[in-house]
Design a protein around this motif. Sequence first.
Motif, PDB file in Angstrom:
ATOM      1  N   ASN A 173       0.747  -1.648   0.195  1.00 44.77           N
ATOM      2  CA  ASN A 173       0.077   0.200   0.269  1.00 44.77           C
ATOM      3  C   ASN A 173       0.377   1.166   0.256  1.00 44.77           C
ATOM      4  N   SER A 174       2.126   0.937   0.132  1.00 47.79           N
ATOM      5  CA  SER A 174       3.318   2.404   0.288  1.00 47.79           C
ATOM      6  C   SER A 174       3.578   2.943  -0.941  1.00 47.79           C
ATOM      7  N   TYR A 175       3.302   1.796  -2.339  1.00 47.36           N
ATOM      8  CA  TYR A 175       4.105   1.265  -3.434  1.00 47.36           C
ATOM      9  C   TYR A 175       2.545   2.041  -4.474  1.00 47.36           C
ATOM     10  N   ASN A 176       3.057   2.933  -5.452  1.00 44.47           N
ATOM     11  CA  ASN A 176       1.970   3.485  -6.721  1.00 44.47           C
ATOM     12  C   ASN A 176       1.315   2.602  -7.954  1.00 44.47           C
ATOM     13  N   LEU A 177       1.041   2.169  -8.315  1.00 38.69           N
ATOM     14  CA  LEU A 177       1.034   0.995  -9.165  1.00 38.69           C
ATOM     15  C   LEU A 177       0.180   2.217 -10.878  1.00 38.69           C
ATOM     16  N   ILE A 178       1.356   1.663 -12.297  1.00 41.82           N
ATOM     17  CA  ILE A 178       0.418   1.876 -13.205  1.00 41.82           C
ATOM     18  C   ILE A 178       0.160   0.897 -14.623  1.00 41.82           C
ATOM     19  N   VAL A 179      -1.038   0.768 -14.561  1.00 43.88           N
ATOM     20  CA  VAL A 179      -1.500  -0.991 -15.517  1.00 43.88           C
ATOM     21  C   VAL A 179      -1.926  -0.097 -16.500  1.00 43.88           C
ATOM     22  N   PHE A 180      -1.658  -0.644 -17.621  1.00 39.80           N
ATOM     23  CA  PHE A 180      -1.777  -0.287 -18.727  1.00 39.80           C
ATOM     24  C   PHE A 180      -2.429  -1.548 -19.372  1.00 39.80           C
ATOM     25  N   MET A 181      -3.049  -1.494 -19.733  1.00 33.41           N
ATOM     26  CA  MET A 181      -4.296  -2.843 -20.409  1.00 33.41           C
ATOM     27  C   MET A 181      -5.332  -2.325 -21.176  1.00 33.41           C
ATOM     28  N   GLY A 182      -6.072  -3.481 -21.927  1.00 29.78           N
ATOM     29  CA  GLY A 182      -6.528  -3.484 -22.945  1.00 29.78           C
ATOM     30  C   GLY A 182      -7.214  -4.023 -22.634  1.00 29.78           C
ATOM     31  N   THR A 183      -8.587  -3.694 -23.261  1.00 30.84           N
ATOM     32  CA  THR A 183     -10.391  -4.430 -23.195  1.00 30.84           C
ATOM     33  C   THR A 183     -10.057  -5.201 -24.152  1.00 30.84           C
ATOM     34  N   TRP A 184      -9.662  -5.284 -25.401  1.00 32.69           N
ATOM     35  CA  TRP A 184      -9.762  -5.956 -26.369  1.00 32.69           C
ATOM     36  C   TRP A 184      -8.770  -7.072 -26.065  1.00 32.69           C
ATOM     37  N   CYS A 185      -7.959  -6.767 -25.007  1.00 31.05           N
ATOM     38  CA  CYS A 185      -6.898  -8.559 -25.007  1.00 31.05           C
ATOM     39  C   CYS A 185      -6.923  -9.232 -24.110  1.00 31.05           C
ATOM     40  N   GLU A 186      -6.621 -10.459 -24.798  1.00 32.75           N
ATOM     41  CA  GLU A 186      -6.851 -11.333 -23.448  1.00 32.75           C
ATOM     42  C   GLU A 186      -6.562 -11.935 -22.410  1.00 32.75           C
ATOM     43  N   ASP A 187      -4.753 -11.307 -22.393  1.00 29.81           N
ATOM     44  CA  ASP A 187      -4.514 -11.222 -21.099  1.00 29.81           C
ATOM     45  C   ASP A 187      -4.791 -10.130 -20.243  1.00 29.81           C
ATOM     46  N   SER A 188      -5.243  -9.639 -20.814  1.00 33.05           N
ATOM     47  CA  SER A 188      -5.327  -8.335 -19.308  1.00 33.05           C
ATOM     48  C   SER A 188      -7.094  -8.491 -18.999  1.00 33.05           C
ATOM     49  N   HIS A 189      -7.612  -9.789 -19.747  1.00 29.47           N
ATOM     50  CA  HIS A 189      -9.218 -10.184 -19.517  1.00 29.47           C
ATOM     51  C   HIS A 189      -9.244 -11.021 -18.640  1.00 29.47           C
ATOM     52  N   ARG A 190      -7.801 -11.179 -18.565  1.00 30.66           N
ATOM     53  CA  ARG A 190      -7.105 -13.001 -17.726  1.00 30.66           C
ATOM     54  C   ARG A 190      -6.400 -12.059 -16.305  1.00 30.66           C
ATOM     55  N   ASP A 191      -5.463 -11.008 -16.501  1.00 31.80           N
ATOM     56  CA  ASP A 191      -4.756 -10.649 -15.221  1.00 31.80           C
ATOM     57  C   ASP A 191      -4.746  -9.319 -14.462  1.00 31.80           C
ATOM     58  N   PHE A 192      -5.710  -8.440 -15.669  1.00 30.84           N
ATOM     59  CA  PHE A 192      -5.839  -7.620 -14.577  1.00 30.84           C
ATOM     60  C   PHE A 192      -7.381  -7.799 -13.705  1.00 30.84           C
ATOM     61  N   PRO A 193      -8.829  -8.660 -13.767  1.00 26.89           N
ATOM     62  CA  PRO A 193      -9.532  -8.976 -13.111  1.00 26.89           C
ATOM     63  C   PRO A 193      -8.732  -8.756 -11.837  1.00 26.89           C
TER      64      PRO A 193
END
Length: 187
Positions: free
Chosen positions: A82-102
Amino acid sequence: MKKFITHIIFATAFIGSLQQFSAQKVVVNREVETQKDGKMLLGVQTKDQFTKVPYADWYTKEHDEYALDQKAISELKKRKINSYNLIVFMGTWCEDSHRDFPRLMKILEEVKYPEDKMTIIAVNRKKESPSGEEATYNIQKVPTIIVQKYGKEIGRIIEMPTTGYVERDLVEILNKDDQSVIKEIFK
């Protein structure tokens, strides 16, 4: 007197330009319609966007069915993710994003990660966002999860976690950060 008036005019112009600069707003939750992919999110997003149709179809299923590695979750809490910042790049069209983002979102919910410390940026198939943040972070593949401390990148997960688990990869990144601090102390 002329000099005084010149300074007043300069100061007024300077303040006006600062106000105009600070008035530029980031568009959040931008959604576009494409012929190939249908609806797609682009740019900075809030977590709530993914619980709406059509994104909820893949987001909710993966989020709810993912079994967390509780040992890694305990380590993330211990290492104070919780003391770190996260920046997440993802694509709503991308299967890997569909798996790992949720999965990432479920992990962060479990550790009670503050939403204001995370930036979610959705990109198109060319890995571009409307404001060009992908160039700043040299994004080649999605999803890319960047972990920062004090504005400095300490690690990233690109496309797929190397351990097979997002939470385990995050632990590895935080462990490397701890080791680099120890090395600095004992130099």
